[in-house]
Write a protein that holds these residues in place. Structure first.
Motif, PDB file in Angstrom:
ATOM      1  N   ALA A 158       3.662   6.280   9.944  1.00 45.21           N
ATOM      2  CA  ALA A 158       3.185   6.269   9.095  1.00 45.21           C
ATOM      3  C   ALA A 158       4.107   4.573   7.906  1.00 45.21           C
ATOM      4  O   ALA A 158       3.981   3.142   7.698  1.00 45.21           O
ATOM      5  CB  ALA A 158       3.145   6.414   7.623  1.00 45.21           C
ATOM      6  N   LYS A 159       5.272   5.154   8.855  1.00 49.01           N
ATOM      7  CA  LYS A 159       6.681   4.149   8.730  1.00 49.01           C
ATOM      8  C   LYS A 159       6.742   2.581   8.812  1.00 49.01           C
ATOM      9  O   LYS A 159       6.370   1.726   8.530  1.00 49.01           O
ATOM     10  CB  LYS A 159       7.847   5.041   8.240  1.00 49.01           C
ATOM     11  N   PRO A 165       0.983  -1.442   0.123  1.00 47.24           N
ATOM     12  CA  PRO A 165      -0.129  -0.066   0.066  1.00 47.24           C
ATOM     13  C   PRO A 165       0.841   1.313  -0.001  1.00 47.24           C
ATOM     14  O   PRO A 165       2.243   1.330   0.521  1.00 47.24           O
ATOM     15  CB  PRO A 165      -0.304  -0.445   1.501  1.00 47.24           C
ATOM     16  N   VAL A 166       0.075   2.300  -0.541  1.00 49.89           N
ATOM     17  CA  VAL A 166       0.938   3.646  -0.144  1.00 49.89           C
ATOM     18  C   VAL A 166       0.263   3.970   1.214  1.00 49.89           C
ATOM     19  O   VAL A 166      -1.621   3.350   1.685  1.00 49.89           O
ATOM     20  CB  VAL A 166       1.021   5.103  -0.750  1.00 49.89           C
ATOM     21  N   SER A 167       0.925   4.497   2.162  1.00 50.71           N
ATOM     22  CA  SER A 167       0.113   5.113   3.856  1.00 50.71           C
ATOM     23  C   SER A 167       1.014   6.193   4.385  1.00 50.71           C
ATOM     24  O   SER A 167       1.439   7.089   3.272  1.00 50.71           O
ATOM     25  CB  SER A 167       1.046   4.472   4.393  1.00 50.71           C
ATOM     26  N   VAL A 168      -0.595   6.273   4.661  1.00 46.13           N
ATOM     27  CA  VAL A 168      -0.301   8.528   5.423  1.00 46.13           C
ATOM     28  C   VAL A 168      -0.416   8.477   6.819  1.00 46.13           C
ATOM     29  O   VAL A 168      -1.884   7.974   7.250  1.00 46.13           O
ATOM     30  CB  VAL A 168      -1.669   9.635   4.362  1.00 46.13           C
ATOM     31  N   GLY A 169       0.173   9.169   7.589  1.00 41.38           N
ATOM     32  CA  GLY A 169      -0.082   9.488   8.978  1.00 41.38           C
ATOM     33  C   GLY A 169       0.064  11.064   8.511  1.00 41.38           C
ATOM     34  O   GLY A 169       0.108  11.966   8.065  1.00 41.38           O
ATOM     35  N   ILE A 170      -0.785  10.823   9.864  1.00 39.16           N
ATOM     36  CA  ILE A 170      -1.045  12.551  10.712  1.00 39.16           C
ATOM     37  C   ILE A 170      -1.570  12.576  11.984  1.00 39.16           C
ATOM     38  O   ILE A 170      -1.129  11.556  12.867  1.00 39.16           O
ATOM     39  CB  ILE A 170      -3.129  12.721  10.906  1.00 39.16           C
ATOM     40  N   ALA A 171      -0.491  13.991  12.942  1.00 35.31           N
ATOM     41  CA  ALA A 171      -0.228  13.934  14.070  1.00 35.31           C
ATOM     42  C   ALA A 171      -0.807  15.161  13.886  1.00 35.31           C
ATOM     43  O   ALA A 171      -0.150  15.991  13.234  1.00 35.31           O
ATOM     44  CB  ALA A 171       1.665  13.716  13.946  1.00 35.31           C
ATOM     45  N   VAL A 172      -1.446  15.299  14.919  1.00 39.71           N
ATOM     46  CA  VAL A 172      -2.566  17.271  15.435  1.00 39.71           C
ATOM     47  C   VAL A 172      -1.569  17.306  16.035  1.00 39.71           C
ATOM     48  O   VAL A 172      -1.219  16.908  17.401  1.00 39.71           O
ATOM     49  CB  VAL A 172      -3.686  16.439  15.271  1.00 39.71           C
TER      50      VAL A 172
END
Length: 220
Positions: free
Chosen positions: A169-170, A34-41
């Motif tokens: 994400a990694k 997959p391609v993966s996307v991480g979010i940190a708010v």
């Protein structure tokens, strides 16, 4: 080790925003998985620096894995979204990035956190929904990120929120690739994580693509 990323750039948004979502993607250039996307708010009024966080590519595996729970507890909210190889083939890589990012974004919203602004690594806003082709289109607008998106090249090196997102994400994507390796061990995904190493390409020549390969790509 590179200079530690800071919150200096993020704090430029304090006059107009309180909650900022740092976002980064992993797996864009891989041949499989997959391609993966991480979010940190982060809360621009309260967030403190977090030691040892760097762009995920600069950290050893053990350091990345150690930092995940620290990043999760440091962030106001966090999430990772994925888009599969089949979705990449169907939508193209930009559409798949948007899908993975939207999944992560909606996960954050589901937790009751609504970021005011987004800081996205790179030079292109692939996150915001595509505009409706016509004012007269039927149906609701495509769900997704409706906050303002700002892009910054090398944000993962400079900005702590984006570096934190890259670690999430990694680590999550690497774990998925290790699981897929148990199904197809010849491709060495436990080591190459789906990228086009010599071992991976030799296995492709010998056995052909798996259901986890991006068959719309020029794999060899």
């Amino acid at each position: 080790m590179s200079d530690a990323p800071t919150l200096d750039y993020e704090r430029r948004f304090r006059s107009s925003a309180r909650l900022l979502a740092g976002i980064d993607e992993v797996g864009r250039g891989a041949l499989a998985g997959p391609v993966s996307v991480g979010i940190a708010v982060i809360d621009l009024e309260q967030q403190q620096l977090l030691a040892d966080v760097r762009d995920s590519k600069l950290l050893k595996v053990a350091d990345r894995e150690r930092l995940v729970p620290l990043v999760r507890s440091w962030s106001v909210a966090s999430a990772v979204g994925h888009a599969s190889a089949n979705e990449i083939d169907t939508l193209g890589i930009v559409g798949a990035l948007r899908l993975a990012g939207t999944r992560a974004w909606l996960s954050v919203l589901a937790g009751g956190v609504v970021p005011d602004v987004v800081l996205l690594d790179g030079s292109h806003n692939w996150l915001s929904p595509e505009a409706q082709p016509s004012l007269f289109d039927d149906g609701p607008a495509e769900p997704g990120c409706d906050a303002p998106v700002h892009t910054l090249v090398k944000a993962d090196m400079q900005c702590l929120s984006v570096a934190a997102a890259s670690i999430l994400a990694k680590v999550e994507r690497d774990g998925l690739m290790r699981e897929l390796h148990t199904e197809y061990p010849a491709f060495g995904w436990d080591e190459n994580k789906g990228y086009g190493t010599a071992e991976h390409k030799n296995a492709l020549r010998a056995a052909g693509p798996t259901p986890y390969h991006r068959v719309s790509w020029r794999l060899l």
